[in-house]
Design an enzyme around this catalytic site. Structure first.
Site, mmCIF file in Angstrom:
data_model
loop_
_atom_site.group_PDB
_atom_site.id
_atom_site.type_symbol
_atom_site.label_atom_id
_atom_site.label_comp_id
_atom_site.label_asym_id
_atom_site.label_seq_id
_atom_site.Cartn_x
_atom_site.Cartn_y
_atom_site.Cartn_z
ATOM 1 N N HIS A 13 5.017 17.393 -4.081
ATOM 2 C CA HIS A 13 4.918 16.194 -3.248
ATOM 3 C C HIS A 13 4.336 16.539 -1.880
ATOM 4 O O HIS A 13 5.022 17.084 -1.016
ATOM 5 C CB HIS A 13 6.314 15.555 -3.108
ATOM 6 C CG HIS A 13 6.291 14.236 -2.411
ATOM 7 N ND1 HIS A 13 7.314 13.796 -1.614
ATOM 8 C CD2 HIS A 13 5.353 13.262 -2.388
ATOM 9 C CE1 HIS A 13 6.996 12.604 -1.129
ATOM 10 N NE2 HIS A 13 5.823 12.270 -1.579
ATOM 11 N N ASN B 108 11.821 11.066 1.899
ATOM 12 C CA ASN B 108 11.745 9.603 1.874
ATOM 13 C C ASN B 108 13.118 8.967 1.710
ATOM 14 O O ASN B 108 13.350 7.840 2.138
ATOM 15 C CB ASN B 108 10.793 9.138 0.769
ATOM 16 C CG ASN B 108 9.336 9.333 1.195
ATOM 17 O OD1 ASN B 108 9.048 9.466 2.387
ATOM 18 N ND2 ASN B 108 8.436 9.366 0.246
HETATM 19 P P1 NAI Z 1 -4.894 5.825 -3.763
HETATM 20 O O1 NAI Z 1 -4.847 4.446 -4.313
HETATM 21 O O2 NAI Z 1 -5.495 6.070 -2.422
HETATM 22 O O3 NAI Z 1 -5.656 6.778 -4.805
HETATM 23 C C1 NAI Z 1 -5.427 6.785 -6.183
HETATM 24 C C2 NAI Z 1 -6.719 7.221 -6.853
HETATM 25 O O4 NAI Z 1 -6.459 7.492 -8.205
HETATM 26 C C3 NAI Z 1 -7.808 6.166 -6.800
HETATM 27 O O5 NAI Z 1 -8.969 6.725 -6.211
HETATM 28 C C4 NAI Z 1 -8.036 5.821 -8.248
HETATM 29 O O6 NAI Z 1 -9.399 5.532 -8.549
HETATM 30 C C5 NAI Z 1 -7.576 7.081 -8.953
HETATM 31 N N1 NAI Z 1 -7.133 6.867 -10.325
HETATM 32 C C6 NAI Z 1 -6.331 5.900 -10.805
HETATM 33 N N2 NAI Z 1 -6.144 6.070 -12.123
HETATM 34 C C7 NAI Z 1 -6.827 7.173 -12.489
HETATM 35 C C8 NAI Z 1 -7.023 7.856 -13.713
HETATM 36 N N3 NAI Z 1 -6.452 7.436 -14.813
HETATM 37 N N4 NAI Z 1 -7.806 8.951 -13.722
HETATM 38 C C9 NAI Z 1 -8.390 9.379 -12.601
HETATM 39 N N5 NAI Z 1 -8.231 8.762 -11.397
HETATM 40 C C10 NAI Z 1 -7.466 7.673 -11.355
HETATM 41 O O7 NAI Z 1 -3.395 6.351 -3.819
HETATM 42 P P2 NAI Z 1 -2.742 7.521 -2.946
HETATM 43 O O8 NAI Z 1 -2.170 6.954 -1.707
HETATM 44 O O9 NAI Z 1 -3.676 8.648 -2.869
HETATM 45 O O10 NAI Z 1 -1.484 7.909 -3.847
HETATM 46 C C11 NAI Z 1 -1.626 8.703 -5.006
HETATM 47 C C12 NAI Z 1 -0.270 9.249 -5.408
HETATM 48 O O11 NAI Z 1 0.248 10.030 -4.336
HETATM 49 C C13 NAI Z 1 0.778 8.185 -5.690
HETATM 50 O O12 NAI Z 1 1.608 8.642 -6.713
HETATM 51 C C14 NAI Z 1 1.545 8.084 -4.389
HETATM 52 O O13 NAI Z 1 2.857 7.617 -4.549
HETATM 53 C C15 NAI Z 1 1.529 9.538 -3.974
HETATM 54 N N6 NAI Z 1 1.706 9.767 -2.539
HETATM 55 C C16 NAI Z 1 1.114 8.970 -1.614
HETATM 56 C C17 NAI Z 1 1.291 9.202 -0.263
HETATM 57 C C18 NAI Z 1 0.591 8.356 0.755
HETATM 58 O O14 NAI Z 1 1.003 8.392 1.921
HETATM 59 N N7 NAI Z 1 -0.433 7.618 0.411
HETATM 60 C C19 NAI Z 1 2.164 10.302 0.221
HETATM 61 C C20 NAI Z 1 2.664 11.140 -0.841
HETATM 62 C C21 NAI Z 1 2.461 10.851 -2.159
#
Ligand code: NAI
Ligand code: 3HC
Length: 647
Positions: free
Chosen positions: A424, A474
Site C-alpha cells: 500500500h 487510513n
Molecule cells: P486511478 O483511477 O487514478 O487509476 C486507475 C487506473 O487503472 C486507470 O488509469 C485505469 O485506466 C486503469 N485500469 C482500470 N482497470 C484496468 C485493467 N483491468 N487493466 C489495466 N488498467 C486498468 O486510480 P488510483 O487513484 O491510481 O487508485 C488505484 C488503486 O490505488 C486503487 O485501488 C486505490 O484504492 C489505491 N490507492 C489510491 C490512493 C490515492 O490516493 N489515489 C492511495 C493509495 C492507494
C-alpha cells in the site's frame, strides 16, 4: 582489539578508526583519539598524521546511542581541541560522510581532504540538538557565517565539491583517497602551516541578516534550528572560548529535551523498519523487473518510484490512450525533478528507457514482481489477478495497492496465494515515504521479506500492517476525522481546529486536508458500505458532499475558495448547512484542541496494537509521520502519549 590503529608510511602516521557500522564517536573512540594524539606528539619519527576510517564511511557523528545517558569524558569538544593542538598536523581523509561530530573532528584537524563522492554536514538539528563540539563555532571561522548558518540550521549535507567551494575542505582527491591524503600531507609539510581554525577571525553580520535567517530557521517548526542560529550568532560576537561554552550549554539542554528524545526515537525506528525481526533471516526474492497494472494516479507514481530506484518497469493499461496518459504522468514527474535540479535531461532519458508499456498482460511474463493499481473495485481487481495468474512466471510476486478492500478477497482469485501481498503506497507515490506491507495468511516468508527489501530499495519506510478496514493509517485517519467532526459539533470553529493542528506541527489541519484531497472518496466509500447494509451514521462530511461541496475541486468543501485561489475562507454556507448539528459548548484553546485530536490518534493506535494490526507502537508512529504529516519532532502519536504520561 582497539577501534583505533596506527601504522607508519615514512614520516606519516596513518591512524585508522574502525568502529562499525558508521564509525560513530563513542567513549572508546574519544579516549583512543586523545591517547593517540599524546603518543604521536612524542614520536620523533612522525611529521604528520592522516586520519582515515575503515568501512563505508568516515565518522558519521557522535554515537547517538549515548545521548540518553549522562555525558562521560573526555568530551568531544575537548577531543577536537586536542587534535587541533597536536604538535604534528593531522589531515582528515574523508570518504562516505563526515557528519556532526565527524565533521567537527575533521575541523580539529589542520587539513581536510575528501574523495569525490564524500559528503560533509552538520545534521544535528535533525536529532533535535545543535552541534555540540564546535560546529557552530569553528564552521563560521572556517567557511564564513552564511555557510555555517546553512550547514547548521538546515542539517543538510553537501557534496565534496560544494564543501571545497565553501572552504570547509582543502582538496578533493580524484584517485585513491589514502594515497592522495598522504601525498597531500607530505606536500603540506613544505609550507608554513595554516592557523588552526579556532585562531581564525570570524566575520560579523548585520541585524537584517540575522532576522532573515531567523525567519528561515523558524519554518522548520521546532526549536533546534533556531538554537543553532542563536549559537552561531553568539559565536560571531564573542571569543572562541566564550562561544564554545555557550554552544555546549545549548547542546546539553537540547540533548535532554522532549524534541530530541522524539527525534532520536524516530531516527532509530526508521533505520530498524526495513529489517524487522520477522524477516531478518529470510532471503528476499530478487526483483529487477516490475510490472505495474494501471497507470493512473498511483500506478504512474509507483512506476516513477521504481524507475528512480533503478528497476525496469512494464506498465499495463486498458487501452493505448490510457497507456499514453500513464507514460506522460511519469514523464511529468521526471520533468519536475529536472526543474528542481534533481535530475539531468540525460538522466531522465535513461530512466524513461527502462519503462515499457503494453495493453497485453503477456508482456508481464518476465517480471519478478507485479503491482496492481487499478480501480478500487473488487471484481475489477479479481479479474486482473486471474490474468496475472495466467501470464506471470510462477515465482513472480503479485501485489495489490488496494486502500480498503480485503486483500484476502483479491488473493483468492489466484491458484497460489503464497506469492501474494498488499503493498500500500501513498499518494504521491514517488514522494511519500510510507509503504504499508499487508500479508495475507498464505503469504510466503520470502515474499514478505521481498516487500521489505523493495521498500528499502525504493527509499521508503516499510511497515507491516494487518488486515482490517484502512489497515493502520487510513483506519487511524478515520478516527481522527471523526473526532475533528465531534469538535465541530461541540461548537469549535472549523478554522480554529485547523489552526490548532498547524500550531501542533502538521502542515495542514484535518479540514483543509480533506478539501485538498476531496471529500467525495470517503463519502462514496461510506455510501457503498451503507448500500451493503452497514449502519454508518451520517457524518458532517456527508452533509457537505450531498449539497455539492466536495472540496477544492468543486469550488468549496469545509471552506469556500475564490476562483483560482487555494486560500481556505470560512464559509457561511457551511455554517448554515451544519447549524442544526452544532451545539454551543465551551470554547477550547489551541492546545486543548490538538490534545483532543492527538489523543484520538493514539487511542485508535492502542486498539490497533491490541488487535495485532500493528506490531509495535513505533510502527504506528512511522505510519503517522511518513503517511499523514504528523510532526516528527513530536515522535508520533504513540510516543507523544507516552511522553505525556511520563511528564
Ligand atoms: P486511478 O483511477 O487514478 O487509476 C486507475 C487506473 O487503472 C486507470 O488509469 C485505469 O485506466 C486503469 N485500469 C482500470 N482497470 C484496468 C485493467 N483491468 N487493466 C489495466 N488498467 C486498468 O486510480 P488510483 O487513484 O491510481 O487508485 C488505484 C488503486 O490505488 C486503487 O485501488 C486505490 O484504492 C489505491 N490507492 C489510491 C490512493 C490515492 O490516493 N489515489 C492511495 C493509495 C492507494
Ligand atoms: N550513532 C549511532 N549509531 C548510528 C549513527 C550514530 N551517529 N549513525 C548511524 N548509526 C547506525 C544506525 O542506527 C544503523 O544501525 P543498525 O544497523 O543497528 O540499524 C547503522 O548505523 C547504519 O545506519 P544507516 O542504515 O543509516 O546506514 P546508511 O549507510 O544508510 O547511512 C549515514 C549512513 C549517512 C552515516 C547515516 O547513518 C546517518 O545519516 N547517520 C546519522 C548521522 C548523524 O546524525 N550524525 C550526527 C550525530 S549527533 C553529533 O554528532 C553531535 C555532535 O555535534 C556532538
Amino acid at each position: 582489539m582497539s577501534v583505533l590503529s596506527v601504522r607508519y608510511q615514512g614520516e606519516i602516521a596513518v591512524v585508522t578508526l574502525d568502529n562499525p557500522p558508521v564509525n560513530a564517536v563513542s567513549e572508546e573512540v574519544r579516549k583512543g583519539l586523545v591517547a593517540l594524539a599524546d603518543q604521536l606528539d612524542e614520536d620523533t619519527g612522525v611529521a604528520a598524521v592522516v586520519l582515515t576510517c575503515a568501512g563505508r564511511t568516515f565518522i558519521a557523528g557522535a554515537d547517538v546511542r549515548e545521548f540518553g545517558k549522562p555525558p562521560v569524558g573526555p568530551h568531544l569538544p575537548d577531543v577536537v581541541t586536542r587534535l587541533e593542538q597536536a604538535k604534528k598536523p593531522w589531515v582528515a581523509a574523508i570518504h562516505g560522510a563526515a557528519l556532526g561530530g565527524g565533521f567537527e573532528i575533521a575541523m580539529g584537524c589542520r587539513f581536510r581532504v575528501a574523495d569525490r563522492s564524500a559528503k560533509v554536514g552538520l545534521p544535528e538539528v535533525t536529532l533535535g540538538i545543535i552541534p555540540g563540539a564546535s560546529g557552530t563555532v569553528r564552521t563560521p571561522r572556517l567557511a564564513g557565517v552564511e555557510a555555517a548558518v546553512e550547514f547548521a540550521t538546515s542539517g543538510k549535507p553537501v557534496s565534496a565539491h560544494q564543501a571545497l567551494q565553501s572552504g570547509v575542505i582543502d582538496k578533493v582527491i580524484d584517485g585513491e583517497l589514502l594515497e592522495g591524503a598522504i601525498a597531500f600531507a607530505l606536500e603540506a609539510l613544505n609550507h608554513p602551516l595554516p592557523q588552526p581554525v579556532s585562531a581564525r577571525p570570524v566575520e560579523t553580520r548585520d541585524e537584517a541578516f540575522w532576522e532573515k535567517a531567523k525567519k528561515q530557521a523558524a519554518r522548520a517548526g521546532y526549536q533546534a534550528p533556531l538554537s543553532a542560529l542563536d549559537s552561531i550568532r553568539f559565536a560571531s560576537r564573542h571569543s572562541f572560548d566564550e562561544a564554545m561554552a555557550y554552544e555546549r550549554q545549548i547542546f546539553l539542554d537540547l540533548r535532554a529535551s522532549d524534541e530530541a528524545a522524539a527525534l532520536r526515537a524516530v531516527f532509530f525506528a526508521e533505520r530498524a523498519a526495513p529489517r524487522p525481526a520477522f524477516v531478518k533471516d529470510t532471503k528476499p526474492r530478487p526483483v529487477a523487473r516490475v510490472g505495474i497494472v494501471g497507470g493512473g494516479t498511483m500506478g504512474a507514481g509507483i512506476a516513477s518510484s521504481c524507475l528512480s530506484a533503478g528497476l525496469n518497469v512494464v506498465l499495463i493499461e486498458r487501452d493505448d490512450e490510457a497507456l499514453a496518459r500513464g507514460r506522460q504522468s511519469v514523464e511529468r514527474t521526471f520533468a519536475g525533478a529536472i526543474k528542481r535540479g534533481k535530475l539531468s535531461e540525460e538522466g531522465k532519458e535513461t530512466l524513461m528507457s527502462a519503462l515499457s508499456g503494453s495493453t497485453d498482460y503477456a508482456d508481464l511474463g518476465e517480471c519478478d514482481l507485479v503491482i496492481e493499481a487499478v480501480f478500487e473495485e473488487i471484481s475489477v481487481k479479481r479479474d486482473v489477478f486471474k490474468n496475472l495468474d495466467r501470464h506471470c512466471r510462477s515465482d513472480a510476486i503479485l501485489a495489490t495497492n488496494t486502500s480498503y478492500l480485503d486483500p484476502r478477497e483479491i488473493s483468492s482469485a489466484l491458484k497460489d496465494s503464497s506469492r501474494f501481498l498488499g503493498l500500500h503506497f501513498f499518494s504521491p507515490a514517488n514522494v511519500m515515504k510510507l509503504l504499508e506491507i499487508v500479508p495475507v495468511p498464505e503469504t510466503a516468508d520470502d515474499v514478505l521479506a521481498s516487500g521489505f527489501a523493495l521498500g528499502k530499495q525504493l527509499g521508503k519506510v516499510p511497515v507491516r500492517a494487518g488486515i482490517c478496514e484502512g489497515f493502520i493509517g487510513n483506519r487511524i485517519l478515520k478516527r481522527y476525522r471523526a473526532e475533528a467532526e465531534t469538535l465541530v459539533r461541540e461548537g469549535i470553529a472549523i478554522a480554529d481546529i485547523d489552526a490548532a493542528m498547524r500550531g501542533f506541527g502538521f502542515k495542514m489541519g484535518p479540514f483543509e486536508a480533506q478539501d485538498l484531497g476531496g471529500l467525495d472518496i470517503a463519502f462514496l466509500q461510506r455510501e457503498g458500505a451503507r448500500a451493503e447494509g452497514a449502519e454508518i451514521p451520517e457524518t458532517l462530511g456527508d452533509i457537505l458532499v450531498r449539497s455539492g461541496r466536495k472540496g477544492q475541486k468543486s469550488g468549496g468543501g469545509w471552506y469556500d475558495y475564490a476562483d483560482g485561489d487555494r486560500t481556505p475562507r470560512p464559509s457561511s454556507a457551511v455554517s448554515d448547512l451544519l447549524a442544526a448539528q452544532v451545539t454551543n459548548g465551551p470554547q477550547l484553546d489551541p492546545e486543548e484542541i490538538s490534545e483532543r485530536l492527538v489523543r484520538a490518534l493514539a487511542a485508535e493506535g492502542e486498539v490497533i496494537l491490541t488487535e495485532g494490526v500493528a506490531h509495535s507502537a513505533s510502527d504506528i508512529d512511522l505510519v503517522e509521520i511518513h503517511g499523514y504529516g504528523f510532526p516528527r519532532w513530536k515522535g508520533g502519536p504513540m510516543f507523544w502519549k507516552d511522553q505525556r504520561l511520563r511528564s
